[in-house]
Scaffold this active site. Sequence first.
Site, short mmCIF file in Angstrom:
data_model
loop_
_atom_site.label_atom_id
_atom_site.label_comp_id
_atom_site.label_asym_id
_atom_site.label_seq_id
_atom_site.Cartn_x
_atom_site.Cartn_y
_atom_site.Cartn_z
N ASN A 154 -90.87 11.40 52.12
CA ASN A 154 -92.48 12.14 50.68
C ASN A 154 -91.58 13.53 50.80
O ASN A 154 -91.68 14.06 49.91
CB ASN A 154 -93.45 12.21 51.15
N LYS A 177 -84.02 12.62 63.76
CA LYS A 177 -83.96 11.04 62.88
C LYS A 177 -84.67 11.16 61.76
O LYS A 177 -85.67 11.18 61.14
CB LYS A 177 -84.00 10.03 63.50
N SER A 180 -84.50 6.66 56.28
CA SER A 180 -83.25 6.11 55.41
C SER A 180 -83.46 6.40 54.31
O SER A 180 -81.88 6.06 53.83
CB SER A 180 -83.14 4.58 55.83
N SER A 231 -96.04 7.01 58.73
CA SER A 231 -97.50 6.10 59.22
C SER A 231 -98.12 5.73 60.05
O SER A 231 -97.70 5.99 60.87
CB SER A 231 -96.85 4.55 58.02
N GLU A 252 -97.29 12.89 63.54
CA GLU A 252 -98.82 13.76 62.45
C GLU A 252 -98.63 12.55 61.04
O GLU A 252 -97.52 11.47 60.92
CB GLU A 252 -97.62 14.32 61.42
N CYS A 286 -98.95 13.09 52.22
CA CYS A 286 -100.58 13.15 53.51
C CYS A 286 -101.55 13.29 52.93
O CYS A 286 -102.48 12.80 53.64
CB CYS A 286 -99.43 13.21 54.24
N GLU A 383 -104.80 4.30 51.93
CA GLU A 383 -104.08 5.48 51.06
C GLU A 383 -102.50 4.82 50.26
O GLU A 383 -102.06 3.86 50.51
CB GLU A 383 -103.11 5.64 52.54
P1 NAP Z 1 -92.68 5.30 58.10
O1 NAP Z 1 -92.96 4.17 57.36
O2 NAP Z 1 -93.81 5.52 59.52
O3 NAP Z 1 -90.89 5.76 58.13
C1 NAP Z 1 -91.34 7.41 59.23
C2 NAP Z 1 -90.25 7.58 60.09
O4 NAP Z 1 -90.53 6.41 60.61
C3 NAP Z 1 -88.92 6.93 59.12
O5 NAP Z 1 -87.95 8.34 59.69
C4 NAP Z 1 -89.13 5.82 59.23
O6 NAP Z 1 -87.87 5.49 58.90
C5 NAP Z 1 -89.00 5.78 60.76
N1 NAP Z 1 -90.07 4.57 61.66
C6 NAP Z 1 -90.54 3.40 60.29
N2 NAP Z 1 -90.10 2.40 61.03
C7 NAP Z 1 -90.42 3.02 62.77
C8 NAP Z 1 -89.89 2.37 63.93
N3 NAP Z 1 -90.74 1.62 64.73
N4 NAP Z 1 -90.03 3.45 64.71
C9 NAP Z 1 -90.00 4.57 64.65
N5 NAP Z 1 -90.07 5.17 63.78
C10 NAP Z 1 -89.91 4.26 62.06
O7 NAP Z 1 -93.61 6.53 57.09
P2 NAP Z 1 -93.42 6.10 55.78
O8 NAP Z 1 -93.12 5.38 54.80
O9 NAP Z 1 -91.77 7.04 55.51
O10 NAP Z 1 -93.99 7.69 55.18
C11 NAP Z 1 -94.82 7.57 54.68
C12 NAP Z 1 -96.29 7.97 55.67
O11 NAP Z 1 -96.04 9.08 56.46
C13 NAP Z 1 -97.16 8.54 54.87
O12 NAP Z 1 -98.62 7.10 56.05
C14 NAP Z 1 -97.72 9.78 55.16
O13 NAP Z 1 -99.40 9.99 55.09
C15 NAP Z 1 -97.60 9.76 56.50
N6 NAP Z 1 -97.35 11.00 55.94
C16 NAP Z 1 -97.99 12.14 57.19
C17 NAP Z 1 -97.59 14.00 57.38
C18 NAP Z 1 -98.32 14.62 57.94
O14 NAP Z 1 -97.57 15.18 58.43
N7 NAP Z 1 -99.81 13.81 58.50
C19 NAP Z 1 -96.75 13.84 56.46
C20 NAP Z 1 -96.29 13.15 56.05
C21 NAP Z 1 -96.10 12.02 55.30
P3 NAP Z 1 -86.39 4.52 58.29
O15 NAP Z 1 -86.69 4.81 56.66
O16 NAP Z 1 -85.79 4.46 58.82
O17 NAP Z 1 -87.30 3.37 58.31
#
Ligand code: NAP
Length: 484
Positions: A154, A177, A180, A231, A252, A286, A383
């Site tokens: 994001n 990393k 994707s 997430s 985070e 987020c 969310e």
């Molecule tokens: P996500 O699905 O958790 O993906 C985030 C990262 O984790 C990506 O690089 C993803 O790789 C990787 N990932 C996916 N599955 C994984 C696994 N099983 N083990 C380790 N890494 C894995 O989250 P998103 O949909 O990209 O992002 C949205 C979420 O992030 C929302 O919930 C948002 O609130 C949260 N967020 C939090 C903050 C904060 O600072 N607190 C900031 C921004 C976003 P791939 O892309 O290769 O699947």
Amino acid sequence: MPTEQQTETYKLYLAGRWLATEHAIEVVNPATEQAFARVSIVDRQQVAEALSTAEKAFTKWRSLTAKDRGTLLHRVADEVRRRQDEIARTITLENGKPLAQSLGEVAMTEDHLRWFAEEGRRAYGRLIPNQVTGKRNLVVKTPIGVVGAIAPWNFPLVLAVRKAAPALAAGCTVVLKPASQTPLSSILFAECVEAADMPPGVFQLVLGDARTIAREFLENPICRKISFTGSTSVGQELIRGAAQFIKPLSLELGGLAPLLVFEDCDLDNAVEQTLIAKFRNTGQSCIAANRIYLQRNIRDEFLERFVAGVKKLKVSPGLEPGADIGPLINREALDSALAQIEDAVRHGGKVLCGGKRADRPGFFLEPTIIDNVTDPMLCTQEETFAPVAPIATFDTEEEAVMLANRSPFGLSAYAMTRDIGRVFRLSERIEAGTLGINDGAPSTSTSPFGGVKHSGWGRELGSEGLDAFLETKHVSIGGIDDRQ
Ligand code: NAP
């Protein structure tokens, strides 16, 4: 530089070289639904090799002075600034956000780099007053070692650099990393690292199956810490994996930010800041306001102005001039937002504007306001990550605080008020890592950022952001002749 038409295959940055691998993934422009680039991916063995390279690079990198590391980080920042237009265009192509917001993300990236370039010089220890004659007690800070960083899509650049910059400033080496869906801005960042003459292996970039890469970070003892943004469900998976290896984690995670508008607020500013807190990054932040609570007396006036403001937002591909709302990242994100709207309407919510997919290619959703939301609705429980503003009403400050805290999440919260007493009460009672008072964009390099409850562990940015990559060691020195 990536263009809208091109399908070039990008390489990964490993051990100071650019590596093309056998397999690649496609990057899709969410404004056109078309793939426009391909990026090489690595297997688990190559992640292990990257960690070994990072371990070798660590010995030299940690022995540089913090000032010298800072000079190199400033050089990376110079390079990011020089290429800001190209990097911003790339963020818009891969993520969809309006170009002006991508430029803002690049500017914040540069600021993070410069902040930590300087902050690294303040990794102070302590000399503790004597407790025993003949002894001295020191506290020294040392870099934690090789860091595995995992970033989301994001804010693809700034959230990656929010990890890499403090880790590098602290003397750690980093294997990053990116998500994707958005790896290209990290590739351009790696080019900036290379152009700044950072030593090979200090910063590396891997891409591939997320679970496989995370497994290697978790299980390989060379990796001393994982810093993750994403997430809550993936955060929980990492916690389970880390338990076996006692791997330190910074997490985070997701948010469900409440935004409280009190009757004593400056209404114009409150509307403006709420538009920012809700609709910046097309609602895919987020810290996006997820639940908007209006005090009864100002409810109608606020809503009238807020609806008028939302109707003015321009929905268009991010590269078009004046874009305010870009596409959502993919079809699932669009479907999930539409499902939340449908659920709210089914349970008595009233759509004041928007509410449907925009009539154009790409994953566009019209900016939406839903009034009369109540707690069982999905939009108050999960969310939203979309330009959808759910509205509810409250009567007293006590009720507002109760509503704000009635969530397992606690990343950020907002309050619009000019009552100084209330500002202090809310600062003490709201359960969130960040509270924006009359401020819809509270995140800044200089101040800590992170969540409580299900929103995560640890803090990024501020001096705390550096501390996350430092170990604290006590050195007890005896045999000192204190009689002289
Ligand atoms: P996500 O699905 O958790 O993906 C985030 C990262 O984790 C990506 O690089 C993803 O790789 C990787 N990932 C996916 N599955 C994984 C696994 N099983 N083990 C380790 N890494 C894995 O989250 P998103 O949909 O990209 O992002 C949205 C979420 O992030 C929302 O919930 C948002 O609130 C949260 N967020 C939090 C903050 C904060 O600072 N607190 C900031 C921004 C976003 P791939 O892309 O290769 O699947």
